[in-house]
Design a protein around this motif. Sequence first.
Motif, PDB file in Angstrom:
ATOM      1  N   UNK A  91      32.035   6.555  37.849  1.00 56.86           N
ATOM      2  CA  UNK A  91      31.283   5.166  37.938  1.00 56.86           C
ATOM      3  C   UNK A  91      30.881   4.809  36.829  1.00 56.86           C
ATOM      4  N   UNK A  92      29.964   5.502  35.270  1.00 54.10           N
ATOM      5  CA  UNK A  92      29.628   4.676  34.773  1.00 54.10           C
ATOM      6  C   UNK A  92      29.748   5.320  33.367  1.00 54.10           C
ATOM      7  N   UNK A  93      31.058   5.049  33.395  1.00 53.96           N
ATOM      8  CA  UNK A  93      31.220   5.294  32.008  1.00 53.96           C
ATOM      9  C   UNK A  93      31.320   5.310  30.318  1.00 53.96           C
ATOM     10  N   UNK A  94      30.645   3.881  30.442  1.00 55.67           N
ATOM     11  CA  UNK A  94      30.069   3.012  29.247  1.00 55.67           C
ATOM     12  C   UNK A  94      28.248   3.544  28.890  1.00 55.67           C
ATOM     13  N   UNK A  95      27.692   3.024  28.598  1.00 52.31           N
ATOM     14  CA  UNK A  95      26.465   3.269  28.445  1.00 52.31           C
ATOM     15  C   UNK A  95      25.444   4.452  27.726  1.00 52.31           C
ATOM     16  N   UNK A  96      24.534   4.674  27.275  1.00 48.11           N
ATOM     17  CA  UNK A  96      24.355   5.266  27.027  1.00 48.11           C
ATOM     18  C   UNK A  96      23.512   6.743  27.523  1.00 48.11           C
ATOM     19  N   UNK A  97      24.739   8.183  27.766  1.00 50.20           N
ATOM     20  CA  UNK A  97      24.295   8.570  29.117  1.00 50.20           C
ATOM     21  C   UNK A  97      22.768   9.419  28.302  1.00 50.20           C
ATOM     22  N   UNK A  98      21.885  10.307  29.568  1.00 47.17           N
ATOM     23  CA  UNK A  98      21.275  10.736  29.136  1.00 47.17           C
ATOM     24  C   UNK A  98      21.592  12.929  29.680  1.00 47.17           C
ATOM     25  N   UNK A  99      20.118  13.294  29.019  1.00 48.30           N
ATOM     26  CA  UNK A  99      20.076  14.702  30.059  1.00 48.30           C
ATOM     27  C   UNK A  99      19.518  14.446  31.087  1.00 48.30           C
ATOM     28  N   UNK A 100      20.319  15.378  32.234  1.00 48.77           N
ATOM     29  CA  UNK A 100      18.922  15.397  33.592  1.00 48.77           C
ATOM     30  C   UNK A 100      18.174  15.614  34.327  1.00 48.77           C
ATOM     31  N   UNK A 101      18.320  16.434  33.159  1.00 49.03           N
ATOM     32  CA  UNK A 101      16.935  18.181  32.896  1.00 49.03           C
ATOM     33  C   UNK A 101      16.896  18.906  32.248  1.00 49.03           C
ATOM     34  N   UNK A 102      16.009  19.411  31.188  1.00 51.24           N
ATOM     35  CA  UNK A 102      15.389  20.257  30.440  1.00 51.24           C
ATOM     36  C   UNK A 102      15.711  22.286  31.350  1.00 51.24           C
ATOM     37  N   UNK A 103      15.460  21.934  32.450  1.00 53.55           N
ATOM     38  CA  UNK A 103      15.469  23.413  32.735  1.00 53.55           C
ATOM     39  C   UNK A 103      16.668  24.293  32.872  1.00 53.55           C
ATOM     40  N   UNK A 104      17.939  22.989  32.860  1.00 49.89           N
ATOM     41  CA  UNK A 104      19.470  23.982  32.425  1.00 49.89           C
ATOM     42  C   UNK A 104      19.462  24.010  31.354  1.00 49.89           C
TER      43      UNK A 104
END
Length: 716
Positions: A361-374
């Motif tokens: 749904x959002x292929x562009x832009x700067x993605x980020x890590x959703x969590x550090x626990x994984x």
Amino acid sequence: MRHFRYFSTAFLIASLCLLSTLAHAQEGDEPSTSSSSSETSSNTDADNTSETDDSETSNEESNPSDSDKKESDSSSASEDASSDEEDANEKALQQLQQQQSSSSDRSDSQDDGPSGDEDSDEKSPISGLAGSSDSEDGFVAVEDIEEESLQAITPADVYPYLEWEGMLQVHSDADVNFDLNTNGTSAILPPLGNNLPAQGPPANPDNGLLWSTDMDFRLDPTLHITERLSIHTELSLFDNLVLGSLSKQRLTGAGSSALRPDPSRTVTSSTQTSPREREWYEDSLQVNELYGEVEFFLGTFRAGRMDFDWGLGMFANGGDCIDCNFGDHVDRIMFRTKPWKFHIMGAYDFVDIGETSQSSARPQGQPYDLARVDNAQQYVISAFRKPVTEKEKNLRQQRLKDQKKPVFEGGALFMVRSQDGAFIRQQGRGVAESRESGSNQPNQDRSGLIYRGLNLYMPDIWARSVYSPDSNTFVRVELELNGAFGEIDNATSQPVGTGDDDSEAVNCFDEGARERNPECSPSDEDGMDIFQLGAAFESELYFGGPLRFGLNGGFASGGDARNWGYNAAGGEQLDFYRFDPNYHVDLILFREVLGTVTNAYYANPYLQARFFESPDNRVELQLDTIASRVANREGAPSTSSKWLGVEIDAAARYIQVGAFQVGLEGGVLFPFGALNAEQGAPKLTQPSPQGAGSEFVSSSEPDIAWTVQSHFVWQF
């Protein structure tokens, strides 16, 4: 974990002994330096200690057990040429400086008009400034300087500039009975015609031939921004593309619901389409490496995606050999320095950061890590003695060839990996995509995150000795030992610590709660221990004449799960040490039938003959015999025997060093009892689409397998 404590102590002692030995073995062969600012930058990976620098310094140091892998480094031409070039440069520059000095001294006494020499128009435009080239003051005109000296003078680099390296390979295989005719003990399936069509008799039940031709083009451009700044990439175009596999007529012809008529989509067309991920599981262009490098007074810094090589390549192998089909490419931030006689390298690897915000749904832009626990995190440190820069390679060449002294190289590497938890993808979608679709409710988010509890320690020791006292004697011995030790609390894909309701649930991510509740470790009450060992040994001996010979060997530990642990549930497959698949031992058994060396040990004596040998060309004939046995009988397809088989391989190659290679290889595998189909035992593969169950209904012995292969390689 007591195994790890014992081994870690032994590894530390062995590493210190090895480094101390290497430090004193070559005392005085090179000056110690506290920085790398005076060293010439190398385009190889800073932590790439598996490249065959032996071969760069001597035509006699290529690995005869895998000539393709180390062929490009098997001549001393590059080192000799470098030395000749330096001598020629120095000579020519001295002559030119002498010429300029003489010209300056004579400029006041020189006539303004032409010299009157009838042949003056045929001489150098500046020769008239100093008179005759045989003057007593030693002036040498340009036309009198040796042509080789002038050619050796290369212009200074103009930044930025692009440096190109690459290779094109076309490879063809004719493989017979690679499925061993056991209906399930080999990783290679039989030809489809043996079992299809599903209705009626098979089209060709007696055919055992698999024949295909593939191609691969690798491109390694490096952009040199300044003398100390560079960007390196490695690209694969048509990565192992099977020729004829993407027929445009088959993919887009009748029945494909084409929106408009296309003259190329006819039965007479032979047009091929470019690979796309939806048809070939990967695109035409693959980016294997992309990293930036900067050198400064403390050392070398790199960041990005890069190859990971170490030692012989049995543990970490970047896949740069001619017939390598895999590669270890890591996302890494690293720093290397040389405070003494050893290179010290430290790195942080982004092994797996888990779920990110990237979604369809959002292929562009700067993605980020959703969590550090994984996140799966990895730290790497190594200390090694091996030439990396051109300066170090020249010093090594001088010690080996000029001083006739032995060269000792090696090092120790230690890696630590950990992961607390992991998200279990639902129907192939990531967490971010599931949330956007509305299918992942808050109460389901918690069940999608499971506790993993992984702590892994991977030590490695590598050592190499090379000695060539004269042109008719050469000895190389090389050894690598590697292990993987640690524990994992939850090796399944199921959540742990969940009770019948929230009041009974346990937070397994909390160390205190985890220690009080054994249900956080379903793999074992104290967690599942991981204990893997691997070793490889290579040797090469030459005592004059055309013949070379040696003995190679290796060992990989294994567990109790049948079929090498490939179909084992939970963490049972973690009991099996597996060589990097780019470390080639043979043509059939380990490379194809098993996939790699695992749960086995082998011995590989070989004999190689070289003819018409020069610094640039040679013809090779090679004969290998590989005898192999199972390390743990319970982990093989059959427990009736520990013998895997004996394989005999032969090869003939014509090599233009660094430019072109053509070869013809063949091998015959005589499989033994460990590869039998055993009644009631589980199958490794399911060759028949109708299926005969997951177990063998009857026992059978494997048939002989053989292959004939050819390859054409262009290098630049």
